[in-house]
Design a protein around this motif. Structure first.
Motif, PDB file in Angstrom:
ATOM      1  N   VAL A   1       0.845  -1.198   0.000  1.00 25.12           N
ATOM      2  CA  VAL A   1       0.000   0.000   0.000  1.00 25.12           C
ATOM      3  C   VAL A   1       0.882   1.251   0.000  1.00 25.12           C
ATOM      4  O   VAL A   1       0.672   2.177  -0.795  1.00 25.12           O
ATOM      5  N   ALA A   2       1.869   1.273   0.871  1.00 29.01           N
ATOM      6  CA  ALA A   2       2.766   2.431   0.955  1.00 29.01           C
ATOM      7  C   ALA A   2       3.563   2.610  -0.328  1.00 29.01           C
ATOM      8  O   ALA A   2       3.754   3.745  -0.802  1.00 29.01           O
ATOM      9  N   GLU A   3       4.009   1.511  -0.900  1.00 25.40           N
ATOM     10  CA  GLU A   3       4.772   1.574  -2.145  1.00 25.40           C
ATOM     11  C   GLU A   3       3.927   2.191  -3.265  1.00 25.40           C
ATOM     12  O   GLU A   3       4.406   3.029  -4.027  1.00 25.40           O
ATOM     13  N   GLY A   4       2.687   1.781  -3.363  1.00 30.70           N
ATOM     14  CA  GLY A   4       1.792   2.361  -4.365  1.00 30.70           C
ATOM     15  C   GLY A   4       1.549   3.837  -4.119  1.00 30.70           C
ATOM     16  O   GLY A   4       1.489   4.638  -5.056  1.00 30.70           O
ATOM     17  N   ALA A   5       1.447   4.214  -2.862  1.00 29.75           N
ATOM     18  CA  ALA A   5       1.161   5.609  -2.511  1.00 29.75           C
ATOM     19  C   ALA A   5       2.319   6.553  -2.812  1.00 29.75           C
ATOM     20  O   ALA A   5       2.109   7.756  -2.971  1.00 29.75           O
ATOM     21  N   VAL A   6       3.529   6.026  -2.881  1.00 30.44           N
ATOM     22  CA  VAL A   6       4.689   6.889  -3.171  1.00 30.44           C
ATOM     23  C   VAL A   6       5.184   6.667  -4.605  1.00 30.44           C
ATOM     24  O   VAL A   6       6.344   6.920  -4.911  1.00 30.44           O
ATOM     25  N   HIS A   7       4.297   6.245  -5.473  1.00 26.27           N
ATOM     26  CA  HIS A   7       4.641   6.044  -6.883  1.00 26.27           C
ATOM     27  C   HIS A   7       5.309   7.305  -7.432  1.00 26.27           C
ATOM     28  O   HIS A   7       4.946   8.427  -7.061  1.00 26.27           O
ATOM     29  N   GLU A   8       6.256   7.126  -8.319  1.00 22.65           N
ATOM     30  CA  GLU A   8       7.054   8.244  -8.836  1.00 22.65           C
ATOM     31  C   GLU A   8       6.232   9.327  -9.532  1.00 22.65           C
ATOM     32  O   GLU A   8       6.651  10.482  -9.598  1.00 22.65           O
ATOM     33  N   ASP A   9       5.050   9.002 -10.031  1.00 25.79           N
ATOM     34  CA  ASP A   9       4.216  10.003 -10.702  1.00 25.79           C
ATOM     35  C   ASP A   9       3.385  10.838  -9.725  1.00 25.79           C
ATOM     36  O   ASP A   9       2.738  11.798 -10.137  1.00 25.79           O
ATOM     37  N   ILE A  10       3.388  10.466  -8.478  1.00 30.29           N
ATOM     38  CA  ILE A  10       2.627  11.208  -7.462  1.00 30.29           C
ATOM     39  C   ILE A  10       3.590  12.184  -6.798  1.00 30.29           C
ATOM     40  O   ILE A  10       4.534  11.779  -6.135  1.00 30.29           O
ATOM     41  N   GLU A  11       3.330  13.468  -6.988  1.00 27.24           N
ATOM     42  CA  GLU A  11       4.316  14.475  -6.609  1.00 27.24           C
ATOM     43  C   GLU A  11       4.021  15.222  -5.316  1.00 27.24           C
ATOM     44  O   GLU A  11       4.938  15.656  -4.639  1.00 27.24           O
ATOM     45  N   ASN A  12       2.773  15.422  -4.996  1.00 27.29           N
ATOM     46  CA  ASN A  12       2.445  16.326  -3.895  1.00 27.29           C
ATOM     47  C   ASN A  12       1.739  15.647  -2.737  1.00 27.29           C
ATOM     48  O   ASN A  12       0.848  16.224  -2.116  1.00 27.29           O
ATOM     49  N   VAL A  13       2.134  14.413  -2.460  1.00 24.96           N
ATOM     50  CA  VAL A  13       1.532  13.666  -1.357  1.00 24.96           C
ATOM     51  C   VAL A  13       2.633  13.133  -0.458  1.00 24.96           C
ATOM     52  O   VAL A  13       3.568  12.484  -0.920  1.00 24.96           O
ATOM     53  N   GLU A  14       2.518  13.445   0.797  1.00 25.29           N
ATOM     54  CA  GLU A  14       3.429  12.928   1.820  1.00 25.29           C
ATOM     55  C   GLU A  14       2.732  11.755   2.497  1.00 25.29           C
ATOM     56  O   GLU A  14       1.592  11.881   2.946  1.00 25.29           O
ATOM     57  N   VAL A  15       3.403  10.624   2.566  1.00 22.96           N
ATOM     58  CA  VAL A  15       2.802   9.403   3.104  1.00 22.96           C
ATOM     59  C   VAL A  15       3.415   9.056   4.454  1.00 22.96           C
ATOM     60  O   VAL A  15       4.633   9.049   4.609  1.00 22.96           O
TER      61      VAL A  15
ATOM     62  N   GLU B   1      -0.713  -8.428  -2.971  1.00 17.79           N
ATOM     63  CA  GLU B   1       0.233  -7.311  -2.904  1.00 17.79           C
ATOM     64  C   GLU B   1      -0.005  -6.329  -4.048  1.00 17.79           C
ATOM     65  O   GLU B   1       0.011  -5.114  -3.837  1.00 17.79           O
ATOM     66  N   ALA B   2      -0.239  -6.827  -5.239  1.00 14.38           N
ATOM     67  CA  ALA B   2      -0.525  -5.952  -6.381  1.00 14.38           C
ATOM     68  C   ALA B   2      -1.815  -5.168  -6.148  1.00 14.38           C
ATOM     69  O   ALA B   2      -1.899  -3.975  -6.463  1.00 14.38           O
ATOM     70  N   GLN B   3      -2.809  -5.833  -5.577  1.00 23.15           N
ATOM     71  CA  GLN B   3      -4.074  -5.151  -5.289  1.00 23.15           C
ATOM     72  C   GLN B   3      -3.885  -4.050  -4.246  1.00 23.15           C
ATOM     73  O   GLN B   3      -4.461  -2.964  -4.362  1.00 23.15           O
ATOM     74  N   CYS B   4      -3.067  -4.325  -3.235  1.00 19.88           N
ATOM     75  CA  CYS B   4      -2.801  -3.324  -2.198  1.00 19.88           C
ATOM     76  C   CYS B   4      -1.986  -2.159  -2.767  1.00 19.88           C
ATOM     77  O   CYS B   4      -2.226  -0.996  -2.436  1.00 19.88           O
ATOM     78  N   ARG B   5      -1.038  -2.474  -3.618  1.00 18.78           N
ATOM     79  CA  ARG B   5      -0.230  -1.428  -4.266  1.00 18.78           C
ATOM     80  C   ARG B   5      -1.147  -0.501  -5.075  1.00 18.78           C
ATOM     81  O   ARG B   5      -1.031   0.713  -5.032  1.00 18.78           O
ATOM     82  N   GLU B   6      -2.081  -1.111  -5.796  1.00 24.64           N
ATOM     83  CA  GLU B   6      -3.036  -0.339  -6.590  1.00 24.64           C
ATOM     84  C   GLU B   6      -3.913   0.534  -5.697  1.00 24.64           C
ATOM     85  O   GLU B   6      -4.195   1.687  -6.031  1.00 24.64           O
TER      86      GLU B   6
END
Length: 156
Positions: free
Chosen positions: A25-39, A137-142
């Motif tokens: 989940v955390a890995e998906g949330a910090v995806h490289e295309d997401i710029e303005n979100v602090e997790v 894991e893929a579902q959680c990443r998504e």
């Protein structure tokens, strides 16, 4: 000035497999295309009302324990409910359940509490049912990516 949105992940991870899900989940949330979100990722017993009051969205994660959410997540809700009740209405949230059975009781409990808080669910619950599978894991990443990207884009 810091314009970053804050995404809080509060997830119980008592086993290696549930820890993999929380990391996904955390890995998906910090995806490289997401710029303005602090997790921020916090275990339920370490999280409290100040964490909720300081975030713009939350992802909850729990195991199914005897047909209910984990005691750790329930404790988090017990300590946070009244301090957050009037201050977090409309808070965007999503959640996932690692369910050995069907997750129905766990889902019902989370929905009941978050309805009382008047939070806004932004995605259908993710219920990882049955024996552990790597696809969880893929579902959680998504899930993490969807919520963070929506927050980043101002959709939630």
């Amino acid at each position: 000035m810091d314009n970053k949105k804050r995404l809080l992940i509060v997830a119980h991870a008592p086993s290696p497999n549930t820890l993999k899900l929380r990391h996904a989940v955390a890995e998906g949330a910090v995806h490289e295309d997401i710029e303005n979100v602090e997790v921020t990722v916090i275990a339920p017993l370490d999280a409290g009302p100040d964490d909720i009051l300081g975030c713009d969205a939350v992802i909850l994660g729990t195991t199914e324990n005897l047909g209910y959410m984990s005691g750790a997540l329930k404790d988090f809700f017990d300590r946070s409910y009244y301090p957050c009740l009037e201050k977090t209405q409309g808070l965007p949230f999503a959640y996932y359940i690692r369910a050995g059975h069907d997750g129905t009781g766990t889902q019902r409990a989370i929905e009941s509490i978050t309805t009382g808080l008047r939070w806004k669910r932004v995605q259908e619950p993710l219920v990882c049912r049955g024996d552990y599978r790597d696809e969880f894991e893929a579902q959680c990443r998504e899930l993490g990516m969807y919520v963070a990207a929506s927050l980043d884009a101002g959709l939630i």
